[in-house]
Each structure stands twice: as C-alpha cells, then as structure tokens.
Scaffold this active site. Structure first.
Site, PDB file in Angstrom:
ATOM      1  N   ARG A  23       0.850  -1.199   0.000  1.00 39.94           N
ATOM      2  CA  ARG A  23       0.000   0.000   0.000  1.00 39.94           C
ATOM      3  C   ARG A  23       0.874   1.233   0.000  1.00 39.94           C
ATOM      4  NH1 ARG A  23      -4.548   0.096   4.569  1.00 39.94           N
ATOM      5  NH2 ARG A  23      -2.716   0.318   5.879  1.00 39.94           N
ATOM      6  N   ASP A  30       0.975  -4.105  11.849  1.00 36.58           N
ATOM      7  CA  ASP A  30       1.375  -4.410  10.468  1.00 36.58           C
ATOM      8  C   ASP A  30       1.639  -5.912  10.357  1.00 36.58           C
ATOM      9  OD1 ASP A  30       3.123  -2.776   7.959  1.00 36.58           O
ATOM     10  OD2 ASP A  30       3.243  -4.939   8.229  1.00 36.58           O
ATOM     11  N   ASP A  79       5.099  -7.067   8.991  1.00 36.59           N
ATOM     12  CA  ASP A  79       6.177  -6.884   9.979  1.00 36.59           C
ATOM     13  C   ASP A  79       6.103  -7.932  11.085  1.00 36.59           C
ATOM     14  OD1 ASP A  79       7.332  -4.783   8.669  1.00 36.59           O
ATOM     15  OD2 ASP A  79       6.360  -3.225   9.871  1.00 36.59           O
TER      16      ASP A  79
HETATM   17  C1  PRP Z   1      -1.002  -5.206   4.136  1.00 36.56           C
HETATM   18  C2  PRP Z   1      -1.827  -6.470   4.143  1.00 36.56           C
HETATM   19  C3  PRP Z   1      -2.691  -6.311   2.932  1.00 36.56           C
HETATM   20  C4  PRP Z   1      -2.935  -4.833   2.891  1.00 36.56           C
HETATM   21  C5  PRP Z   1      -4.320  -4.575   3.385  1.00 36.56           C
HETATM   22  O1  PRP Z   1       0.026  -5.293   3.219  1.00 36.56           O
HETATM   23  O2  PRP Z   1      -1.055  -7.637   4.138  1.00 36.56           O
HETATM   24  O3  PRP Z   1      -2.072  -6.762   1.740  1.00 36.56           O
HETATM   25  O4  PRP Z   1      -1.959  -4.225   3.759  1.00 36.56           O
HETATM   26  O5  PRP Z   1      -4.633  -3.238   3.270  1.00 36.56           O
HETATM   27  P1  PRP Z   1      -5.808  -2.729   2.318  1.00 36.56           P
HETATM   28  O6  PRP Z   1      -6.990  -3.631   2.549  1.00 36.56           O
HETATM   29  O7  PRP Z   1      -6.044  -1.332   2.800  1.00 36.56           O
HETATM   30  O8  PRP Z   1      -5.328  -2.766   0.901  1.00 36.56           O
HETATM   31  P2  PRP Z   1       1.164  -4.165   3.148  1.00 36.56           P
HETATM   32  O9  PRP Z   1       0.785  -3.103   2.187  1.00 36.56           O
HETATM   33  O10 PRP Z   1       1.495  -3.712   4.532  1.00 36.56           O
HETATM   34  O11 PRP Z   1       2.374  -4.965   2.496  1.00 36.56           O
HETATM   35  P3  PRP Z   1       3.268  -6.119   3.140  1.00 36.56           P
HETATM   36  O12 PRP Z   1       2.403  -7.351   3.276  1.00 36.56           O
HETATM   37  O13 PRP Z   1       4.324  -6.306   2.104  1.00 36.56           O
HETATM   38  O14 PRP Z   1       3.805  -5.646   4.458  1.00 36.56           O
HETATM   39  N1  URA Z   2      -2.232  -3.722   6.770  1.00 30.00           N
HETATM   40  C1  URA Z   2      -1.780  -4.235   7.930  1.00 30.00           C
HETATM   41  O1  URA Z   2      -0.776  -4.975   7.945  1.00 30.00           O
HETATM   42  N2  URA Z   2      -2.422  -3.924   9.059  1.00 30.00           N
HETATM   43  C2  URA Z   2      -3.518  -3.167   9.077  1.00 30.00           C
HETATM   44  O2  URA Z   2      -4.087  -2.919  10.162  1.00 30.00           O
HETATM   45  C3  URA Z   2      -3.985  -2.638   7.858  1.00 30.00           C
HETATM   46  C4  URA Z   2      -3.325  -2.941   6.720  1.00 30.00           C
END
Ligand code: PRP
Ligand code: URA
Length: 209
Positions: free
Chosen positions: A104, A200, A203
């Site tokens: 995101r 997150d 993370d």
């Molecule tokens: C997180 C999560 C989803 C997204 C959800 O990913 O794993 O993919 O956010 O958010 P949304 O419904 O508002 O789109 P992130 O962007 O943190 O990436 P990552 O998994 O690589 O940490």
């Molecule tokens: N992505 C995450 O990892 N956590 C949240 O709460 C929302 C989006």
C-alpha cells in the site's frame, strides 16, 4: 453489517487464537504458529461448499465411494499472505500456489502491484486468495481482479482480520467472492490500520519492525 457473502468463524477456539495473535506481546514464532493454525481453520470453513469429485476406491475389505478435490489454487498476497500459506497447504497439500506482490502506498493507501505469478489452470480451479488483513479492501480487490483476468470463476478470500470498510468494498467490487474471516474488527484509523487489529501483519510475520 449486512454482507451476504461474509462468513465470520464463530468459534471459541478461533476467538482464543485471535486474542493470542493480536496481543502485542506475541512473539514472532508464536505469531507464525497461530497464523498457520487460524489459516487452516479458515481453509476448512471455506472448503464446505467445494464441489468434490466422486471416485471409487478399495479399502482392504471392499469397494467404496471416495471424493477428491477439483484443481485448487492458493494465491498468497505478498508479503503477509505468506504467513497463511502453510496452514492452507496442511489442509490441501496438492494445491497449486500463486503469488501476487502488493504494497500500500502509505499516503494514498492505494495498492501498488509489483509481482504476479499464477498457476496456469485458474479457469478450472477453486481459488483461495489469502491475506491476513482486509483493511480498506484495495489490495484484495486488485488482486482478485488480476486473478479474474486469468479466467478464475470460483474465488474465495481468506483473511485473519477484516475491517467493515474492507468487507463492504470487496463485496461491492466482487459480489461473487465469498469472504472468510477469523475476526471482524471495529474500524480503520486515519492511517488505514485496523482497530483493534494486530498492527502491520507483514512486519509481525517477518519480524521487520
Ligand atoms: C497489508 C496487508 C494487505 C494490505 C491490506 O500489506 O497484508 O495486503 O496491507 O490493506 P488494504 O486492505 O487497505 O489494501 P502491506 O501493504 O502492509 O504490504 P506487506 O504485506 O508487504 O507488508
Ligand atoms: N495492513 C496491515 O498490515 N495492518 C492493518 O491494520 C492494515 C493494513
């Protein structure tokens, strides 16, 4: 919330594991273990209406009826979706696996796609898309649009924690996709994080805070 395609796992075992998972004191190894266990429960629930293929088999005593799965594809949304894959594979070890890389944009909260590799026979597969967090719903909606481009028709979305905003958006954009969640949380904060949530997810799975 009135979303016909939404299935919340309503079970004390699930509620307990979600409580342990979202606790800020949950260590990385326990987080992975709990995410794996919860993903297996989600997969179990999402299999309930899969149209199985009947076949005949021999027990040591006689012939009887068995069932096997049609082609199944798991699609993990990177990164955090990887934390759900081993639990799903415990349920259906023969599934093919695809990956869609999404992150995101922190300002706009819009998803950015950076990778996509899907199995070949998506049009005839039962597809389980997995991502722990359904927040605004942007990542899930875009990932499912990519999967539909490959001809997939039977798609289910599995998440650990859903926000009402994400469930509504996913239903509006893809009303044919059934959503399975281990928890439906209260709301999003101004930065698009789910409250109470678990922080997150990427993370926490990968210990990269
Ligand atoms: C997180 C999560 C989803 C997204 C959800 O990913 O794993 O993919 O956010 O958010 P949304 O419904 O508002 O789109 P992130 O962007 O943190 O990436 P990552 O998994 O690589 O940490
Ligand atoms: N992505 C995450 O990892 N956590 C949240 O709460 C929302 C989006």
């Amino acid at each position: 919330m009135n979303v016909p395609n939404f299935c919340l796992l309503d079970n004390p075992l699930v509620k307990n594991k979600v409580s342990l998972l979202r606790d800020k004191g949950c260590t990385c190894d326990n987080f992975r273990k709990l995410a794996t266990e919860l993903s297996a429960f989600l997969c179990y629930e999402a299999c309930k209406d899969v149209k199985m293929i009947p076949y005949k088999l021999e027990t040591p005593l006689e012939e009887t009826d068995g069932v096997r799965f049609p082609p199944v594809a798991f699609v993990s949304i990177l990164r955090a979706g990887l934390g759900m894959l081993s639990g799903a594979l415990r349920c259906i070890p023969e599934a093919s696996v695809g990956h869609i890389g999404m992150f995101r944009n922190e300002e706009t909260l819009e998803p950015v796609k950076y990778y996509c590799k899907l199995p070949k026979n998506m049009h005839e597969s039962v597809v389980f898309v997995m991502d722990p967090m359904l927040a605004t719903g942007g990542s899930a909606c875009d990932a499912i649009a990519e999967i539909k481009k490959e001809g997939a028709k039977d798609i289910r979305f599995l998440c650990l924690i859903a926000a009402p905003e994400g469930v509504q958006k996913l239903y509006k954009n893809h009303p044919d996709v059934k959503i399975y969640a281990a928890s439906l949380d209260r709301e999003l904060n101004s930065k698009g994080y789910i409250l109470p949530g678990l922080g997150d997810a990427g993370d926490r799975v990968f210990n990269t805070v």
